[in-house]
Design a protein around this motif. Structure first.
Motif, short mmCIF file in Angstrom:
data_model
loop_
_atom_site.label_atom_id
_atom_site.label_comp_id
_atom_site.label_asym_id
_atom_site.label_seq_id
_atom_site.Cartn_x
_atom_site.Cartn_y
_atom_site.Cartn_z
N LEU A 96 0.85 -1.20 0.00
CA LEU A 96 0.00 0.00 0.00
C LEU A 96 0.88 1.24 0.00
O LEU A 96 1.71 1.43 0.90
CB LEU A 96 -0.90 -0.01 1.23
N THR A 97 0.72 2.08 -1.00
CA THR A 97 1.47 3.32 -1.11
C THR A 97 0.49 4.49 -1.28
O THR A 97 -0.72 4.31 -1.22
CB THR A 97 2.44 3.28 -2.30
N GLY A 98 1.03 5.68 -1.53
CA GLY A 98 0.17 6.83 -1.77
C GLY A 98 -0.21 7.59 -0.52
O GLY A 98 -1.15 8.38 -0.54
N PHE A 99 0.50 7.36 0.57
CA PHE A 99 0.25 8.13 1.80
C PHE A 99 1.58 8.51 2.42
O PHE A 99 2.62 7.92 2.14
CB PHE A 99 -0.60 7.32 2.79
N SER A 100 1.54 9.50 3.26
CA SER A 100 2.75 9.97 3.93
C SER A 100 2.35 10.73 5.19
O SER A 100 1.16 10.98 5.43
CB SER A 100 3.58 10.87 3.01
N ARG A 101 3.34 11.07 6.00
CA ARG A 101 3.06 11.86 7.20
C ARG A 101 2.58 13.25 6.79
O ARG A 101 3.18 13.91 5.95
CB ARG A 101 4.32 12.01 8.06
N VAL A 102 1.51 13.67 7.40
CA VAL A 102 0.98 15.01 7.15
C VAL A 102 1.23 15.86 8.39
O VAL A 102 1.49 15.33 9.48
CB VAL A 102 -0.53 14.95 6.83
N LEU B 231 6.43 6.09 9.41
CA LEU B 231 7.86 6.29 9.24
C LEU B 231 8.28 6.03 7.79
O LEU B 231 9.05 6.81 7.21
CB LEU B 231 8.63 5.35 10.18
N THR B 232 7.78 4.95 7.21
CA THR B 232 8.23 4.54 5.87
C THR B 232 7.33 5.03 4.75
O THR B 232 7.74 5.03 3.59
CB THR B 232 8.31 3.01 5.81
N GLY B 233 6.08 5.41 5.07
CA GLY B 233 5.14 5.78 4.03
C GLY B 233 4.75 4.59 3.17
O GLY B 233 4.46 4.74 1.98
N PHE B 234 4.70 3.40 3.80
CA PHE B 234 4.49 2.18 3.03
C PHE B 234 3.99 1.09 3.95
O PHE B 234 4.41 1.00 5.11
CB PHE B 234 5.82 1.77 2.38
N ALA B 235 3.06 0.28 3.48
CA ALA B 235 2.59 -0.89 4.21
C ALA B 235 2.70 -2.09 3.29
O ALA B 235 2.16 -2.09 2.18
CB ALA B 235 1.15 -0.71 4.67
N SER B 236 3.42 -3.11 3.72
CA SER B 236 3.73 -4.26 2.88
C SER B 236 3.16 -5.54 3.48
O SER B 236 3.04 -5.65 4.72
CB SER B 236 5.25 -4.39 2.74
N PRO B 237 2.82 -6.52 2.65
CA PRO B 237 2.42 -7.83 3.20
C PRO B 237 3.49 -8.44 4.09
O PRO B 237 3.17 -9.23 4.99
CB PRO B 237 2.19 -8.68 1.94
N ASP B 238 4.75 -8.08 3.86
CA ASP B 238 5.82 -8.59 4.72
C ASP B 238 5.66 -8.14 6.16
O ASP B 238 6.20 -8.78 7.08
CB ASP B 238 7.18 -8.13 4.20
N ASN B 239 4.94 -7.03 6.37
CA ASN B 239 4.68 -6.57 7.73
C ASN B 239 3.78 -7.52 8.51
O ASN B 239 3.67 -7.40 9.73
CB ASN B 239 4.02 -5.18 7.71
#
Length: 325
Positions: free
Chosen positions: A153-159, A244-252
């Motif tokens: 999942l991408t397309g987000f970041s800290r605001v 922190l990473t701006g990313f959520a992965s299935p590996d998480n």
């Protein structure tokens, strides 16, 4: 009489030593962004260590104090990460909402899984936690339209964080202090739980389940409560990792990360309050350095774990305490 006085003095010295050690730890953490770059580190490394310390501390509440070995806690870490990212993308660009949404998502999943997992004991408990963890992993991989599938999942970041009408940008240093505040809150909650009758019941479950059942204590309920609290804490760590990473992965959500959390607890000291923190710092620093030197860095992490189990069965913190005594 003199023996009693000596015992009280020894107890007071021990308590005073713990207070001094805790104060030193907090002072060091407070000034990390100032001294860490001087020794070749960077702030995001310290932030990641705190995030993993939060996750390992949550797992340790179940593993170290209640005696339940879970190899599926990364599932709640990953659910927290996905929950935070989805909140930022689909609901509102708000960091507090993302943290709350991800934590609640992972915690509710833990509450639902708990009754099914607590019916099993020992190795079967560990196996069923892996099974549920892998179930969440494959859901994340297959649900492409929502999670991004294998790409993550991408397309987000800290605001910016809005406080008192002002927008505060969360750069590396400011985000570190946000994570530090949440780490302090989690440690305070765990400390209060362990000092309460609930915390004592967790330890009693670990030490003698049969006796507790004869006393009329609902052992399964105690395990469920410990499991649920630990998943909320681990999910909180997952939300912070996503920010922190701006990313959520299935590996998480994978069992490999669950194994890393177990290694961190064992390395630092499972039955120690500060053990997961020490283990997380060693693990993250070793991972960061070794991965920059060799592609086979996991082999060295495994070697460190084996040596710790052989020579420090109570963890590094347990060994340090033993030397102190």
């Amino acid at each position: 009489m003199s023996t009693s006085i000596d015992a009280k003095l020894a107890l007071n010295r021990k308590s005073g030593g713990r207070v001094v050690a805790a104060m030193v730890i907090w002072v060091v953490l407070l000034f990390v962004p100032f001294w860490l770059p001087m020794i070749g580190g960077y702030t995001d490394l310290a932030t990641r260590a705190l995030i993993y310390a939060i996750a390992a501390s949550g797992l340790n509440l179940l593993l170290g104090y209640t005696g339940g070995l879970s190899f599926g806690h990364a599932a709640y870490f990953g659910l927290g990460a996905y929950g935070a990212g989805l909140c930022l993308i689909h609901i509102a660009p708000s960091v507090p909402l993302a943290i709350l949404g991800g934590t609640v998502l992972g915690g509710i999943a833990g509450i639902l899984v708990g009754p099914m997992a607590m019916k099993r004991k020992g190795i079967y408990f560990a196996m069923i936690t892996i099974a549920f963890g892998q179930m969440f992993y494959f859901i994340a991989v297959r649900w492409n339209s929502l999670t991004g599938g294998e790409d993550g999942l991408t397309g987000f970041s800290r605001v910016p964080l809005h406080i008192g009408g002002e927008a505060i940008k969360l750069g590396p240093e400011r985000f570190y202090y946000l994570v530090l505040v949440l780490f302090a809150l989690v440690m305070a909650i765990i400390w209060q739980i362990l000092r309460s009758p609930l915390g004592h019941s967790f330890v009693a479950v670990r030490e003698n389940t049969t006796r507790l059942r004869f006393l009329g204590v609902a052992v399964d309920k105690q395990i469920w409560v410990a499991f649920a609290i630990s998943t909320f804490i681990v999910a909180l760590a997952g939300t912070l990792n996503a920010l922190l990473t701006g990313f959520a992965s299935p590996d998480n959500l994978g069992w490999q990360l669950s194994g890393s959390f177990v290694v961190i607890c064992v390395l630092g000291g499972m039955r120690s309050f500060w053990g997961p923190f020490l283990g997380a710092v060693i693990f993250i620093v070793a991972q960061d350095y070794l991965s920059s030197v060799t592609q086979n860095w996991m082999s060295f992490i495994g070697l460190i774990f084996v040596l710790a189990v052989l020579f420090f069965p109570q963890g590094l913190l347990g060994f340090i305490k033993g030397r102190g005594r």
